[in-house]
Structures are given as structure tokens and as C-alpha cells.
Design an enzyme around this catalytic site. Structure first.
Site, mmCIF file in Angstrom:
data_model
loop_
_atom_site.group_PDB
_atom_site.id
_atom_site.type_symbol
_atom_site.label_atom_id
_atom_site.label_comp_id
_atom_site.label_asym_id
_atom_site.label_seq_id
_atom_site.Cartn_x
_atom_site.Cartn_y
_atom_site.Cartn_z
ATOM 1 N N THR A 400 -21.079 38.871 26.245
ATOM 2 C CA THR A 400 -22.470 38.395 26.180
ATOM 3 C C THR A 400 -22.621 37.092 26.963
ATOM 4 O O THR A 400 -21.640 36.462 27.345
ATOM 5 C CB THR A 400 -22.918 38.234 24.704
ATOM 6 O OG1 THR A 400 -22.698 39.444 24.014
ATOM 7 C CG2 THR A 400 -24.331 37.809 24.531
ATOM 8 N N THR A 418 -26.795 40.883 26.872
ATOM 9 C CA THR A 418 -25.478 41.501 26.636
ATOM 10 C C THR A 418 -25.420 42.933 27.142
ATOM 11 O O THR A 418 -26.448 43.614 27.225
ATOM 12 C CB THR A 418 -25.147 41.487 25.123
ATOM 13 O OG1 THR A 418 -23.803 41.936 24.918
ATOM 14 C CG2 THR A 418 -26.084 42.375 24.323
ATOM 15 N N GLU A 420 -22.662 44.239 25.575
ATOM 16 C CA GLU A 420 -21.640 44.240 24.519
ATOM 17 C C GLU A 420 -20.287 43.823 25.089
ATOM 18 O O GLU A 420 -20.175 42.712 25.542
ATOM 19 C CB GLU A 420 -21.626 45.593 23.789
ATOM 20 C CG GLU A 420 -20.628 45.848 22.676
ATOM 21 C CD GLU A 420 -20.011 44.684 21.909
ATOM 22 O OE1 GLU A 420 -20.668 43.660 21.665
ATOM 23 O OE2 GLU A 420 -18.839 44.812 21.537
ATOM 24 N N GLU A 439 -23.126 49.074 23.561
ATOM 25 C CA GLU A 439 -23.683 48.313 22.427
ATOM 26 C C GLU A 439 -23.534 49.026 21.096
ATOM 27 O O GLU A 439 -23.528 48.384 20.045
ATOM 28 C CB GLU A 439 -25.172 48.047 22.701
ATOM 29 C CG GLU A 439 -25.671 46.749 22.123
ATOM 30 C CD GLU A 439 -25.058 45.540 22.813
ATOM 31 O OE1 GLU A 439 -24.428 44.736 22.124
ATOM 32 O OE2 GLU A 439 -25.199 45.429 24.048
ATOM 33 N N SER A 464 -25.150 39.778 16.620
ATOM 34 C CA SER A 464 -24.852 38.404 16.179
ATOM 35 C C SER A 464 -25.533 37.391 17.088
ATOM 36 O O SER A 464 -25.321 36.182 16.921
ATOM 37 C CB SER A 464 -23.342 38.156 16.225
ATOM 38 O OG SER A 464 -22.687 39.034 15.364
ATOM 39 N N GLY A 485 -19.713 37.548 20.637
ATOM 40 C CA GLY A 485 -19.721 38.469 19.494
ATOM 41 C C GLY A 485 -20.127 37.714 18.238
ATOM 42 O O GLY A 485 -21.013 36.860 18.259
HETATM 43 N N1 GLY Z 1 -23.020 42.699 21.365
HETATM 44 C C1 GLY Z 1 -22.987 41.392 20.860
HETATM 45 C C2 GLY Z 1 -23.993 41.145 19.813
HETATM 46 O O1 GLY Z 1 -25.021 41.763 19.831
HETATM 47 O O2 GLY Z 1 -23.788 40.349 18.949
#
Ligand code: GLY
Length: 590
Positions: A400, A418, A420, A439, A464, A485
Site C-alpha cells: 500500500t 493499494t 494489497e 485485495e 486497515s 497492512g
Molecule cells: N490491503 C491493505 C488494506 O486494505 O489494509
């Protein structure tokens, strides 16, 4: 109650060790050099990357506002940080609109295809899901850009894509971070003909210092600007994405088990970005706004702040414990609000915060912390600790990216983007220069009956991401966010606590060594944190492990803004993490 309070002496030492001298980072007019701190007027930006910061600055100088510049910066990051950002991904924008003096958010989170069931990932090894068509969510970024520009921007998508098209065509200079991220992904990139052709020219990661062009992406952005979002959400680009998800271009002879995806063109047609109210809590007289569910970023940062506020003092021990408790609640209660009844108001209430704060004693509490009962009925006496078992957390990497922008009118964007995993699914859409996200690995794989984050048709996986804006007396004071993350939440929380409670400047707060407690048996912490605070905190029962996911020993890569008064803004990026970020201002003078 015993507490580790960072002393002013400690801060002086910390600043000397880890933060650049303020003057060294100050932006010089006419020279957009890579620097982590810039101060000035008329607009400012910070991203992880000089080219992306310049793209946003160009749009500000052309008269665009913070939303225009945020989209331009995100599109540019899709070129220069393609393993973290891109039009086939998603993200969240928290936005302060200076005209109405209101904070809003734009949710561009990916969704699960309609054919996805709650058991879709059961029994599938996480690493296998990472590189698959199955984990590709319906992309949200383009719908998000479109909605954000229509509601809050002043420029067209076509206009704001121009700087990114320019970078993609002319190329950018490969730095160590891009090289290393390619190297870390080389084995899986090599297994897809389209990805290898783009990112492993001659079979190897591009050399540091070489110029990297993505002409396919330049064409994709140009055509998107002409045809508009419908080209993706049901048109030809969408059909190509669906074809790639259903039949990834696996290299002949590759032995990887690449699961195919469930996405249909109808899923793309059904996708909508959503404008949502932000989370809001008051913390020490300031209003802290964040991203509401489906992200857990806003609620978890806010709950931890409220727990800290309910304590007699906030030191590093309390920071870790508040974060532990807030993560227990996040994991138990937060998911896509279209599918799950998230008790958001109660999670952020003073009553619940007091009940949770009551559990924090002089020593680290036993692992794991049980979730609380955010039911509106809170007792004045501390509830007995409950025994629970929690499954191990999935691997958290540096994935991200985050950017911040403000303009001459005082609008502010904090934007997490992001795909992911760093490198997403590893699958490039042939001829389009875009990496598909993975994702849907942000869902709980299960079996986990009652988990709020199990997959479902059309559901957004819990995020997150925690782009955050802090207002003082209704005016912006801070904007901050980070990649990483689930560590995004603790990075944002720690920066806020560093800045608001420990007396650090924003550059010091960003540079300071990090620790991340997420209701895990040990706290993940950078070695500098362990060296500096480990002995005192270990004596209180905390244990620490350094992060092992590359880049090792780094948590987060934050960007932020501080509004210094009289129109002066400080833009801040990392001095060293991820190779250091880039802060720029429109002008150093009024
Ligand atoms: N893929 C990272 C988040 O959405 O937290």
C-alpha cells in the site's frame, strides 16, 4: 500506575538520531529535489516518490485543488509505485473541504465478485491465494477518482491523468526500492508472460539508475481519459481484465498452481464508489477524522485514542496496551457495513473507552486480549478479563501507499491507495501495463463462524487503511497516513501520539522508531525501538520481535501535513524508510 513516559531529554536524543535537521529538508524554490520535509505556502504534497509528488504539484500549480492533485498523484504512483498502487486497485480518501469546512470520505474499496461465497478461500494456503485470479477484487480506483473529481474536484479525469501519462511515456529512474521490490517478486512475476515482459526485461529486475517506461500504461491512461470510467466498468478494458482473471497468462512450463477468478463483466458494471461519513472522535480537544468501515483504520485508531484519553497518562506502555485492546475489538466487530452491523458509535464512545481502559494495568496484559462488549451498557467497575483464543494473524507486509495534499484554498486530501500485496496478484493485464490487485486476501479465510470479515458476494474486504485528518477549532491541524497492512493503524496511532502527547514535531514523529501491537503474542518493533525502549518495556512484560518481511526492520512509510498557521504548511515524508519519501510545496513564500 507505572508508565513509560518519553522525557524531553529522550525526545532531544531521538530527534538528533532520527530526524533530519529542519533546515536541511526545506524546499528550495524552482528545485524539486527529493527531500523528506518541505515548508511553504499555496499548497503542499508528500508521497513516497519524487515523481508522484511532482505530478500532484504540477496540478496544484495549474490551478487544480487538493482533490485534483490527489488523483493526479495516485495515478502517477500507479506508474512509479506500481506494486502498491494502480487503476486496477482500490483505496480510501479522507477529504477536508475548505468551502463547507466538512470532512468526508470516498470509498474506492474493491468488492468480491457476486459468485464469491463465504467458503471461497477455505483450505487454500494464503501464499497460493496471493498469486491467483481468485483473489482479484473488482477494481475501485477509477470509480473513486471519477466520484471524487465530480463531487470535489475542478478538473477532468483526462486532465489529471496527464502527468502520469508523461511519466509512463518518458520513463522514471529506477531506484533501489523499485529494484528490490521487483527482485522480491521476480519468481512469481516470471510465471506470467505479461508480467515478465514488463517488469523483468531481459529476464531480470531493472537496474538501479536505468530508465523504466510503461508505454502500455500510458496508452491505457490516455484511453481511459478519452473513454471515461465506463471503458473499465463494462467496456473493453473491463472485458480484458475479466479475461485475464479467468485465464491468467501463465508461462508454459510454470509449476505454480494459479487459481482462476470469479469476476464477470456484470461485477464491473455493478461496482460503485461510495461517499461515506468519516469516523470522528475528539481527542484532547481536537477532532480526529478517519476512514469508516469497511476500513477498520478510522475506528481502530479512534478507539485506541479514546482508551488513551481515559487513562491518567499515556506513555509507550499504554500506547501498546490501548492498541492491543482496539485490535481485539476490530477483529471481532468490524467488516463491510453493508453486510455486518458494526457497532461503530459504541466502539468510539467514552463509556466503552473507559471500560476498556480499566483493563490496562502497570504490566502488559496476557495474550490474547478478549474483545469488549460495545453494547451501550458500561459498568463503573472493571469487567473481569475473559479467556479467548484468537487465530494467528496473516503476514503483514509493507504493501500500500499513502499521499497527502493541500491546496491554496485549504482543502486537504489524505489518500491511501493499494493493490494489497506488494506486487498485487503478480498478474499484468496483457498489453495494458496494469497489475491486478489481490485485495480479496484481506478477507478472513475461515472457517471462522461469525467472523465479520468472511467473504460474501459483492462484499468489501475489511481494510486497515487509515488516512486521517485532525482539526483544531474546525481548521486542519494535521493529516497523516501510511502503508503497511494492519501496521498502518499502529503507525498512524503512534505518529499521532508522538505528535500530540510526546511533544515531537511532525518530522520527528514520522521518523521515530515504531512498534506495532495488534493483539499478537509479541509486539512487532523496529530494532531501533527495541534498542531504545526494549529494556523498560520488557520489564513491564512486553516482548518484541523485529519485522521480517522485506524491507526488513521497517514498519510503515508515512506521509503527513501540519498546518503551522498563517497559511504556512509543513509537508513530511519518511527520511529513510522505503528509501525516503518526497515532500514539496507550491511556494516557499507567501
Ligand atoms: N490491503 C491493505 C488494506 O486494505 O489494509
Amino acid at each position: 500506575m507505572r508508565s513509560v513516559v518519553v522525557t524531553s531529554l529522550g525526545l532531544v536524543t531521538l530527534a538528533g538520531l532520527l530526524a533530519p535537521p529542519a533546515e536541511a529538508g526545506v524546499h528550495r524554490p524552482g528545485k524539486e529535489i527529493k527531500q523528506p520535509v518541505a515548508e511553504g505556502y499555496g499548497g503542499a504534497v508528500a508521497t513516497v516518490d519524487l515523481d508522484a509528488s511532482k505530478a500532484a504539484l504540477t496540478v496544484l500549480r495549474q490551478g487544480g485543488n487538493a482533490m485534483d492533485a490527489a488523483v493526479a498523484g495516485a495515478a502517477a504512483l500507479g506508474v512509479t509505485e506500481p506494486y502498491s498502487a494502480g487503476l486496477a486497485g482500490g483505496g480510501f480518501i479522507v477529504y477536508y473541504d475548505a468551502r463547507t469546512r466538512k470532512v468526508t470520505t470516498i470509498d474506492g474499496r474493491e468488492t468480491a465478485p457476486r459468485a464469491m461465497t463465504s467458503t471461497a478461500f477455505e483450505g487454500i494456503p494464503f501464499d497460493e491465494a496471493v498469486t491467483s485470479g481468485l483473489s482479484v477484487g473488482v477494481p475501485g480506483s477509477v470509480a473513486q477518482w471519477d466520484l471524487a473529481l465530480r463531487r470535489y474536484g475542478t478538473m477532468s479525469l483526462r486532465q489529471v491523468l496527464r502527468p502520469a501519462i508523461d511519466i509512463a511515456e518518458k520513463g522514471f529512474v529506477v531506484d533501489q526500492t523499485f529494484h528490490d521490490q521487483t527482485e522480491q517478486n521476480a519468481a512469481r512475476f516470471a510465471d506470467f508472460t505479461s508480467t515478465a515482459a514488463l517488469y523483468l526485461p531481459g529476464g531480470r529486475p531493472p537496474r538501479v539508475g536505468s530508465v523504466f517506461r510503461n508505454r502500455d500504461l500510458a496508452r491505457t491512461y490516455r484511453e481511459l481519459g478519452i473513454r471515461g470510467p465506463a471503458w473499465l466498468y463494462g467496456g473493453e478494458l473491463g472485458r480484458e481484465i475479466v479475461a485475464t482473471v479467468k485465464k491468467p497468462p501463465v508461462r508454459p512450463g510454470a509449476t505454480r498452481n494459479v487459481r482462476t477468478g470469479l469476476m464477470e463483466v456484470s461485477d464491473l458494471k455493478a461496482y460503485r464508489a461510495v461517499e461515506r461519513p468519516p469516523t470522528k472522535v475528539t481527542y484532547k480537544g481536537l477532532d480526529v477524522y478517519g476512514m469508516a468501515p469497511p476500513s477498520s483504520g478510522g475506528s481502530t485508531v479512534a478507539e485506541a485514542l479514546k482508551i488513551l484519553e481515559a487513562l491518567p497518562q499515556a506513555g509507550l506502555h499504554e500506547y501498546l496496551e490501548a492498541s492491543r485492546l482496539a485490535f481485539a475489538d476490530r477483529n471481532a466487530y468490524v467488516g463491510d457495513p453493508a453486510y455486518v452491523d458494526v457497532p461503530l458509535d459504541q466502539l468510539l464512545s467514552d463509556g466503552f473507552a473507559k471500560e476498556r481502559a480499566c483493563l490496562i494495568g502497570p504490566r502488559a496484559m496476557p495474550h490474547p486480549a478478549a474483545p469488549g462488549s460495545p453494547d451501550g451498557s458500561y459498568s463503573a467497575t472493571c469487567p473481569a478479563a475473559r479467556e479467548v483464543s484468537v487465530p494467528p494473524e496473516k503476514k503483514e507486509g509493507p504493501e500500500t501507499t499513502h499521499l497527502v495534499v493541500t491546496d491554496r484554498w485549504g482543502d486537504v486530501a489524505a489518500y491511501n491507495i493499494t493493490i494489497e500485496q506488494t506486487g498485487g496478484s503478480g498478474i499484468v493485464v496483457p498489453g495494458r501495463g496494469i497489475l491486478l490487485n489481490n485485495e480479496l486476501t484481506d478477507f478472513t479465510f475461515g472457517p471462522a463462524p461469525g467472523d465479520p470479515n468472511l467473504p460474501a458476494p459483492g462484499k468489501r474486504p475489511r481494510s486497515s487503511m487509515a488516512p486521517t485528518i485532525v482539526l483544531k477549532d474546525g481548521r486542519p491541524l494535521l493529516a497523516v497516513g501510511s502503508p503497511g497492512g494492519a501496521t498502518i493503524i499502529t503507525t498512524v496511532l503512534q505518529i499521532l501520539v508522538n505528535r500530540l502527547d510526546f511533544g515531537m514535531s511532525l518530522p520527528e514523529a514520522v521518523a521515530a522508531p515504531r512498534a506495532s501491537q495488534r493483539n499478537t503474542p509479541t509486539t512487532q518493533a523496529e530494532q531501533a525501538f527495541i534498542d531504545r525502549y526494549g529494556p523498560e518495556l520488557t520489564a513491564l512484560g512486553h516482548t518484541f520481535t523485529p519485522p521480517t518481511t522485506p524491507p526488513v526492520d521497517e514498519i510503515g512509510a508515512a506521509t503527513g501535513l501540519e498546518f503551522l498557521g498563517n497559511g504556512r504548511v509543513q509537508a513530511v515524508a519518511e527520511p529513510t524508510r522505503r528509501g525516503g519519501g518526497s515532500a514539496l510545496v507550491v511556494s516557499t513564500h507567501r
